[in-house]
Design a protein around this motif. Structure first.
Motif, PDB file in Angstrom:
ATOM      1  N   ARG A 312      10.876  -8.933  -7.043  1.00 46.30           N
ATOM      2  CA  ARG A 312      10.551  -7.581  -6.591  1.00 46.30           C
ATOM      3  C   ARG A 312       9.308  -7.580  -5.699  1.00 46.30           C
ATOM      4  O   ARG A 312       9.240  -6.848  -4.707  1.00 46.30           O
ATOM      5  CB  ARG A 312      10.349  -6.657  -7.793  1.00 46.30           C
ATOM      6  N   ILE A 313       8.326  -8.406  -6.058  1.00 50.26           N
ATOM      7  CA  ILE A 313       7.120  -8.500  -5.233  1.00 50.26           C
ATOM      8  C   ILE A 313       7.461  -9.100  -3.873  1.00 50.26           C
ATOM      9  O   ILE A 313       7.001  -8.624  -2.822  1.00 50.26           O
ATOM     10  CB  ILE A 313       6.044  -9.348  -5.953  1.00 50.26           C
ATOM     11  N   ALA A 314       8.275 -10.165  -3.887  1.00 49.22           N
ATOM     12  CA  ALA A 314       8.688 -10.782  -2.621  1.00 49.22           C
ATOM     13  C   ALA A 314       9.445  -9.780  -1.753  1.00 49.22           C
ATOM     14  O   ALA A 314       9.232  -9.708  -0.531  1.00 49.22           O
ATOM     15  CB  ALA A 314       9.560 -12.008  -2.906  1.00 49.22           C
ATOM     16  N   SER A 315      10.310  -8.979  -2.396  1.00 52.00           N
ATOM     17  CA  SER A 315      11.067  -7.962  -1.654  1.00 52.00           C
ATOM     18  C   SER A 315      10.149  -6.899  -1.080  1.00 52.00           C
ATOM     19  O   SER A 315      10.355  -6.418   0.042  1.00 52.00           O
ATOM     20  CB  SER A 315      12.111  -7.330  -2.575  1.00 52.00           C
ATOM     21  N   ALA A 316       9.109  -6.541  -1.835  1.00 49.95           N
ATOM     22  CA  ALA A 316       8.161  -5.525  -1.353  1.00 49.95           C
ATOM     23  C   ALA A 316       7.416  -6.007  -0.120  1.00 49.95           C
ATOM     24  O   ALA A 316       7.175  -5.242   0.818  1.00 49.95           O
ATOM     25  CB  ALA A 316       7.175  -5.171  -2.468  1.00 49.95           C
ATOM     26  N   PHE A 317       7.063  -7.307  -0.099  1.00 48.44           N
ATOM     27  CA  PHE A 317       6.414  -7.864   1.084  1.00 48.44           C
ATOM     28  C   PHE A 317       7.365  -7.848   2.281  1.00 48.44           C
ATOM     29  O   PHE A 317       6.989  -7.451   3.386  1.00 48.44           O
ATOM     30  CB  PHE A 317       5.949  -9.297   0.808  1.00 48.44           C
ATOM     31  N   GLU A 318       8.598  -8.281   2.035  1.00 49.54           N
ATOM     32  CA  GLU A 318       9.563  -8.375   3.127  1.00 49.54           C
ATOM     33  C   GLU A 318       9.889  -7.005   3.723  1.00 49.54           C
ATOM     34  O   GLU A 318      10.091  -6.871   4.932  1.00 49.54           O
ATOM     35  CB  GLU A 318      10.847  -9.031   2.619  1.00 49.54           C
ATOM     36  N   ASN A 319       9.917  -5.991   2.878  1.00 53.08           N
ATOM     37  CA  ASN A 319      10.329  -4.654   3.330  1.00 53.08           C
ATOM     38  C   ASN A 319       9.144  -3.691   3.487  1.00 53.08           C
ATOM     39  O   ASN A 319       9.349  -2.483   3.593  1.00 53.08           O
ATOM     40  CB  ASN A 319      11.337  -4.079   2.336  1.00 53.08           C
ATOM     41  N   GLU A 320       7.936  -4.243   3.493  1.00 55.51           N
ATOM     42  CA  GLU A 320       6.708  -3.468   3.738  1.00 55.51           C
ATOM     43  C   GLU A 320       6.604  -2.279   2.779  1.00 55.51           C
ATOM     44  O   GLU A 320       6.395  -1.136   3.185  1.00 55.51           O
ATOM     45  CB  GLU A 320       6.660  -2.987   5.196  1.00 55.51           C
ATOM     46  N   ILE A 344     -10.552   1.099  -2.911  1.00 57.36           N
ATOM     47  CA  ILE A 344      -9.213   0.876  -2.374  1.00 57.36           C
ATOM     48  C   ILE A 344      -8.280   0.478  -3.526  1.00 57.36           C
ATOM     49  O   ILE A 344      -8.578  -0.425  -4.311  1.00 57.36           O
ATOM     50  CB  ILE A 344      -9.222  -0.219  -1.298  1.00 57.36           C
ATOM     51  N   LEU A 345      -7.167   1.160  -3.620  1.00 62.57           N
ATOM     52  CA  LEU A 345      -6.195   0.918  -4.690  1.00 62.57           C
ATOM     53  C   LEU A 345      -4.873   0.467  -4.096  1.00 62.57           C
ATOM     54  O   LEU A 345      -4.489   0.912  -3.004  1.00 62.57           O
ATOM     55  CB  LEU A 345      -5.982   2.194  -5.516  1.00 62.57           C
ATOM     56  N   LEU A 346      -4.164  -0.370  -4.801  1.00 62.72           N
ATOM     57  CA  LEU A 346      -2.897  -0.908  -4.315  1.00 62.72           C
ATOM     58  C   LEU A 346      -1.733  -0.266  -5.072  1.00 62.72           C
ATOM     59  O   LEU A 346      -1.768  -0.135  -6.296  1.00 62.72           O
ATOM     60  CB  LEU A 346      -2.857  -2.424  -4.510  1.00 62.72           C
ATOM     61  N   ARG A 347      -0.720   0.112  -4.352  1.00 60.95           N
ATOM     62  CA  ARG A 347       0.506   0.638  -4.961  1.00 60.95           C
ATOM     63  C   ARG A 347       1.703  -0.081  -4.322  1.00 60.95           C
ATOM     64  O   ARG A 347       1.648  -0.526  -3.177  1.00 60.95           O
ATOM     65  CB  ARG A 347       0.649   2.142  -4.721  1.00 60.95           C
ATOM     66  N   MET A 348       2.774  -0.131  -5.095  1.00 60.63           N
ATOM     67  CA  MET A 348       4.012  -0.735  -4.594  1.00 60.63           C
ATOM     68  C   MET A 348       5.148   0.263  -4.760  1.00 60.63           C
ATOM     69  O   MET A 348       5.252   0.928  -5.787  1.00 60.63           O
ATOM     70  CB  MET A 348       4.321  -2.017  -5.377  1.00 60.63           C
ATOM     71  N   LEU A 349       5.967   0.361  -3.757  1.00 56.18           N
ATOM     72  CA  LEU A 349       7.163   1.205  -3.839  1.00 56.18           C
ATOM     73  C   LEU A 349       8.330   0.352  -4.326  1.00 56.18           C
ATOM     74  O   LEU A 349       8.557  -0.761  -3.833  1.00 56.18           O
ATOM     75  CB  LEU A 349       7.499   1.782  -2.467  1.00 56.18           C
ATOM     76  N   ASP A 350       9.067   0.863  -5.302  1.00 56.90           N
ATOM     77  CA  ASP A 350      10.240   0.114  -5.767  1.00 56.90           C
ATOM     78  C   ASP A 350      11.426   0.354  -4.840  1.00 56.90           C
ATOM     79  O   ASP A 350      11.316   1.039  -3.807  1.00 56.90           O
ATOM     80  CB  ASP A 350      10.567   0.452  -7.225  1.00 56.90           C
ATOM     81  N   GLU A 351      12.577  -0.180  -5.225  1.00 62.60           N
ATOM     82  CA  GLU A 351      13.764  -0.094  -4.372  1.00 62.60           C
ATOM     83  C   GLU A 351      14.241   1.336  -4.166  1.00 62.60           C
ATOM     84  O   GLU A 351      14.950   1.641  -3.196  1.00 62.60           O
ATOM     85  CB  GLU A 351      14.892  -0.932  -4.985  1.00 62.60           C
ATOM     86  N   ASN A 352      13.825   2.232  -5.082  1.00 68.30           N
ATOM     87  CA  ASN A 352      14.247   3.635  -4.985  1.00 68.30           C
ATOM     88  C   ASN A 352      13.173   4.538  -4.382  1.00 68.30           C
ATOM     89  O   ASN A 352      13.322   5.761  -4.370  1.00 68.30           O
ATOM     90  CB  ASN A 352      14.627   4.155  -6.369  1.00 68.30           C
ATOM     91  N   GLY A 353      12.078   3.922  -3.927  1.00 64.78           N
ATOM     92  CA  GLY A 353      11.016   4.704  -3.306  1.00 64.78           C
ATOM     93  C   GLY A 353      10.013   5.283  -4.277  1.00 64.78           C
ATOM     94  O   GLY A 353       9.163   6.085  -3.879  1.00 64.78           O
ATOM     95  N   ALA A 354      10.074   4.906  -5.557  1.00 67.37           N
ATOM     96  CA  ALA A 354       9.116   5.390  -6.552  1.00 67.37           C
ATOM     97  C   ALA A 354       7.918   4.448  -6.595  1.00 67.37           C
ATOM     98  O   ALA A 354       8.051   3.229  -6.413  1.00 67.37           O
ATOM     99  CB  ALA A 354       9.780   5.467  -7.923  1.00 67.37           C
ATOM    100  N   TYR A 355       6.725   5.020  -6.853  1.00 70.69           N
ATOM    101  CA  TYR A 355       5.512   4.213  -6.879  1.00 70.69           C
ATOM    102  C   TYR A 355       5.426   3.392  -8.169  1.00 70.69           C
ATOM    103  O   TYR A 355       5.759   3.859  -9.257  1.00 70.69           O
ATOM    104  CB  TYR A 355       4.277   5.101  -6.765  1.00 70.69           C
ATOM    105  N   VAL A 356       4.967   2.168  -8.009  1.00 74.12           N
ATOM    106  CA  VAL A 356       4.747   1.260  -9.130  1.00 74.12           C
ATOM    107  C   VAL A 356       3.254   0.964  -9.190  1.00 74.12           C
ATOM    108  O   VAL A 356       2.653   0.570  -8.184  1.00 74.12           O
ATOM    109  CB  VAL A 356       5.533  -0.054  -8.947  1.00 74.12           C
ATOM    110  N   THR A 357       2.651   1.145 -10.355  1.00 77.36           N
ATOM    111  CA  THR A 357       1.210   0.915 -10.485  1.00 77.36           C
ATOM    112  C   THR A 357       0.928  -0.575 -10.650  1.00 77.36           C
ATOM    113  O   THR A 357       1.781  -1.342 -11.108  1.00 77.36           O
ATOM    114  CB  THR A 357       0.640   1.669 -11.698  1.00 77.36           C
TER     115      THR A 357
END
Length: 561
Positions: A312-320, A344-357
């Motif tokens: 999932r992390i690799a996918s997040a990098f690939e898909n910005e 500065i805080l980091l967030r990740m969007l999952d495959e459905n566009g929801a934020y992941v802490t």
């Protein structure tokens, strides 16, 4: 052949008896009807009868039931067909106990068969003993892993409506005893834990040592409610136990996972041992003295979740799908400082566009050494986006307009802190984007810093000399905060939010925050209080002299555009 036949023909039973009477082997003669014609004294003792002349005995009546009888008949037939034979056979005497014999059969004249037997009962017992011990753990006396797995895989499944339970128990803090007290003390601890498990063992339960510090318990006829109660009992007894060695006492804990075995469990496709082990691993990663039940359709292993997070992390990098947020930090004192102090805080969007802490994906990233990659992405992205703002602020400062520069606090991981190439990467990014180092403050957690205080101190000193600033994050959370503080040349202390958030209702928390603030003031270090939730807390912090405050009571994080 005629000479041999003449020899046996000339020998009477009396002659045979005299010839073989002193032999330690059992010697006998039977005819084609399996009738016993002769048995020497040793053989008569083994079969428990005294052979009387003229009395007929069927040798099969003296052979134990089951495989031994069929084995004897088959080998007798082979000899009758001309093939000598040797085999093992169990004899069932009329009076004595059953014994094992190794019997050699060969043809004798007139269709008779001569048998020579040797007692191998002692040899059989030794083999059984070795087999029994091969399935045992020498230290505890429990079954070993191999034997336990064999039993579980071959066990009879419970009837519908009934269950078995399999518990996997892993000791906590065992390594401390091994390291501090030696391997013999570790063995002593395992034996004492084994005693605790014996007391918890039911009449039909099976306990095994699976290796190292891990045990398994198979509870026969035990449903999930009873299994949980059993797990709690074991955990509580182990937790209450204090291991004593050389006048020192050591605490021990246990992580326990368990699963059920039902009438429809397909052991060939799913291993209850693997399920219980996964649940145990999950329990261990949840924290101290935890219990977790395996869920067929749920999450049962941090290894499973971690491996999922890698992709999932690799996918997040690939898909910005990584995004930067910021949270303002409010100045409480009256001094002149940064105009835009924020973290500065980091967030990740999952495959459905929801934020992941970060709390959801950072543990896996840390374990699989992905944090340097994430840290560098944050720094590159932030420096590129803030370059114009920082350059404008720097230019205005050079024009002596007394405009303070925006300060960004960036969290860096222990992996980056220990990366010898990180300072070089940082300098390259500063040069590439023309970033003023004084606009950047790196936050390092107390836990990361104290792992290698000397190395952390050298890095901090080196980068501070170039203009960067440092904050010690989550201060007060650890047990040795103050002892390390004087070794770390930081600019800010971020007081852990667990101490700050309830200072308006908890006097102990209030006293601790006051103590941290006073020490920081004496050392010339500015303080930042985290998890500030209300104006009342802000007023209390301001009164005691805390320099900055951060939390939802001041500002909710927003995307950094």
């Amino acid at each position: 052949m005629m000479e041999e036949e003449g020899f046996f023909h000339s020998l009477s039973v009396k002659n045979l008896s005299a010839y073989f009477s002193r032999s330690h082997d059992g010697i006998f003669l039977i005819n084609e009807c399996m009738e016993l014609l002769y048995a020497n004294g040793t053989m008569q003792e083994w079969i428990g009868i005294k052979v009387q002349p003229g009395q007929k005995y069927n040798v099969l009546d003296l052979i134990a039931l089951g495989d031994s009888k069929s084995v004897f008949v088959q080998n007798s037939q082979n000899v009758a067909d001309g093939t000598p034979s040797k085999f093992e056979c169990m004899v069932n005497p009329m009076q004595n106990e059953t014994i094992w014999l190794e019997i050699s059969l060969q043809r004798a004249p007139y269709g008779q068969i001569l048998g020579i037997a040797r007692d191998i009962g002692g040899h059989k017992q030794e083999i059984e003993r070795l087999h029994f011990n091969s399935g045992k753990d020498e230290l505890t006396g429990f079954l070993n892993r191999t034997e336990f797995m064999r039993i579980v895989q071959g066990m009879r499944l419970p009837l519908p409506g009934r269950e078995h339970a399999l518990l996997m128990i892993e000791l906590e803090h065992f390594g401390i005893v091994n390291d501090m007290c030696g391997l013999s003390a570790g063995d002593d601890l395992l034996c004492k834990i084994a005693d605790i498990l014996r007391l918890a063992q039911g009449r039909r339960d099976i306990v095994a040592r699976m290796g190292g510090k891990k045990f398994a318990l198979l509870c026969v006829g035990c449903n999930m409610d009873l299994a949980y109660a059993k797990a709690c009992e074991i955990r509580d007894k182990i937790s209450a136990f204090k291991f004593e060695h050389s006048k020192n006492k050591y605490e021990v804990g246990a992580s326990i996972g368990f699963t059920s075995i039902r009438h429809d469990t397909d052991i060939s496709k799913q291993s209850p041992i693997s399920e219980a082990d996964s649940a145990c691993h999950y329990a261990r990663n949840m924290g101290h003295n935890r219990i977790h039940v395996y869920a067929p359709n749920g999450k049962n292993s941090y290894r499973q979740q971690e491996s999922e997070w890698i992709s999932r992390i690799a996918s997040a990098f690939e898909n910005e799908r990584f995004q930067l947020f910021y949270q303002n930090i409010q100045q409480l004192d009256s001094g002149v400082d940064a105009e835009g102090h924020h973290e500065i805080l980091l967030r990740m969007l999952d495959e459905n566009g929801a934020y992941v802490t970060p709390g959801e994906f950072i543990p896996a990233a840390e374990k699989f050494n992905l944090m340097p990659l994430i840290d560098r992405w944050v720094i590159r992205t932030l420096f590129a986006r803030n370059a114009i703002l920082w350059c404008t602020s720097a230019s205005q400062q050079q024009d002596d307009l007394k405009i303070p520069m925006s300060l960004c606090c960036i969290n860096i991981s222990g992996s980056s802190l220990n990366d010898d190439y990180f300072p070089e990467f940082l300098r390259d990014q500063v040069a590439l984007h023309n970033v003023p180092p004084q606009a950047v403050c790196f936050e390092i957690t107390e836990t990361v810093a104290v792992k290698d205080v000397e190395k952390a101190s050298r890095l901090i000193t080196s980068l501070r000399a170039e203009g960067f600033r440092f904050a010690l994050d989550d201060f007060g959370k650890g047990m040795s905060s103050f002892s390390y503080l004087k070794s770390l040349p930081v600019d800010f202390l971020k007081i852990d939010g667990s101490l700050v958030q309830n200072i308006d209702i908890n006097k102990i928390d209030l006293c601790m925050v006051e103590a941290i603030t006073r020490i920081a003031q004496e050392m010339g270090i500015k303080t930042i209080a985290e998890y500030v939730k209300s104006q009342k807390v802000i007023d209390m912090l301001q009164e005691m002299g805390v320099n900055y405050a951060q939390g939802f009571g001041i500002h909710h994080p927003e995307p950094l555009l």
